[in-house]
Design an enzyme around this catalytic site. Structure first.
Site, PDB file in Angstrom:
ATOM      1  N   SER A  24       1.047  -1.119   0.122  1.00  0.00           N
ATOM      2  CA  SER A  24      -0.079   0.136   0.040  1.00  0.00           C
ATOM      3  C   SER A  24       0.836   1.234   0.171  1.00  0.00           C
ATOM      4  CB  SER A  24      -1.126  -0.079   1.356  1.00  0.00           C
ATOM      5  OG  SER A  24      -1.895  -0.811   1.187  1.00  0.00           O
ATOM      6  N   ARG A  25       1.801   1.346   0.803  1.00  0.00           N
ATOM      7  CA  ARG A  25       3.145   2.450   0.704  1.00  0.00           C
ATOM      8  C   ARG A  25       3.376   2.603  -0.569  1.00  0.00           C
ATOM      9  NH1 ARG A  25       3.454   7.110   3.627  1.00  0.00           N
ATOM     10  NH2 ARG A  25       5.725   7.802   3.572  1.00  0.00           N
ATOM     11  N   ALA A  26       3.847   1.557  -1.270  1.00  0.00           N
ATOM     12  CA  ALA A  26       4.376   1.403  -2.743  1.00  0.00           C
ATOM     13  C   ALA A  26       3.317   2.157  -3.510  1.00  0.00           C
ATOM     14  CB  ALA A  26       4.922   0.143  -3.025  1.00  0.00           C
ATOM     15  N   GLN A  29       3.313   6.014  -2.935  1.00  0.00           N
ATOM     16  CA  GLN A  29       4.577   6.402  -3.242  1.00  0.00           C
ATOM     17  C   GLN A  29       4.605   6.599  -4.923  1.00  0.00           C
ATOM     18  OE1 GLN A  29       7.303   3.913  -1.662  1.00  0.00           O
ATOM     19  NE2 GLN A  29       7.513   5.370   0.149  1.00  0.00           N
TER      20      GLN A  29
END
Length: 196
Positions: A24-26, A29
């Site tokens: 999810s962070r990727a 970003q």
């Protein structure tokens, strides 16, 4: 489920079978950096694999509703979702070549190593918030601290409302629950101790 995530350039950017917090962070970003959405790409046969959230009826319904894009070729799919057809075709070709060898050389994915073949589908990833990560600063007793680092009388916080203890992003796998339990327990013990 056998599928890949691609960014606005039509390229993979993450190991898809990692923890949801990391992937999810990727997604966040990539979308922030490129200013455009990311997509999950898969083939019709992949949607029948274990772990797939779709049935044949659901696929048809979502295509009709416009929440899922479908095309016979990758070039047509890329055109529908606004990606480079050359990049998307190269990305899926590389994926298929790697899985034919039983590996994912680009991102070292270990599950869902099956080819992606047409008809093709694209599902737009949705950004989500897994936690504030910021929040109120606390001491080891769960007391909220003011701007000078002094405890604010009667104010306590725990878990994701208490900032700084997780680092720069949520790591997933229930870590927030551990903070809630431990920090909440410490705050309760402090309250009991101060009332005695």
């Amino acid at each position: 489920m056998p599928m890949i995530f691609v960014n606005a350039l039509g390229q993979r950017f993450v190991c898809e079978d990692t923890t949801y917090g990391y992937s999810s962070r990727a997604v966040f970003q990539q979308e922030a950096a490129l200013g455009k959405p990311t997509y999950m790409i898969f083939g019709e046969a992949n949607a029948n694999e274990p772990g797939s959230p779709w049935t044949a009826d659901q696929l048809a319904a979502e295509v009709a509703a416009g929440t899922l894009s479908k095309a016979a070729t990758l070039a047509d799919l890329a055109d529908k979702i606004g990606l480079s057809a050359i990049n998307l075709e190269a990305t899926v070709t590389r994926w298929n070549q790697d899985v034919a060898k039983g590996t994912d050389e680009a991102w070292n994915r270990r599950t869902g190593l099956k080819p992606i073949e047409g008809p093709y589908y694209a599902h737009r990833n949705r950004l989500m918030n897994l936690g504030a990560i910021g929040g109120l600063r606390i001491n080891q007793d769960g007391q909220v601290l003011d701007t000078l680092g002094w405890p604010i009388r009667g104010l306590y916080a725990a878990g994701l409302n208490a900032g700084g203890w997780l680092g720069p992003f949520y790591p997933g796998s229930g870590v927030a629950i551990a903070g809630i339990v431990q920090q909440g327990r410490r705050a309760a013990q402090t309250l009991i101790r101060k009332r005695v």
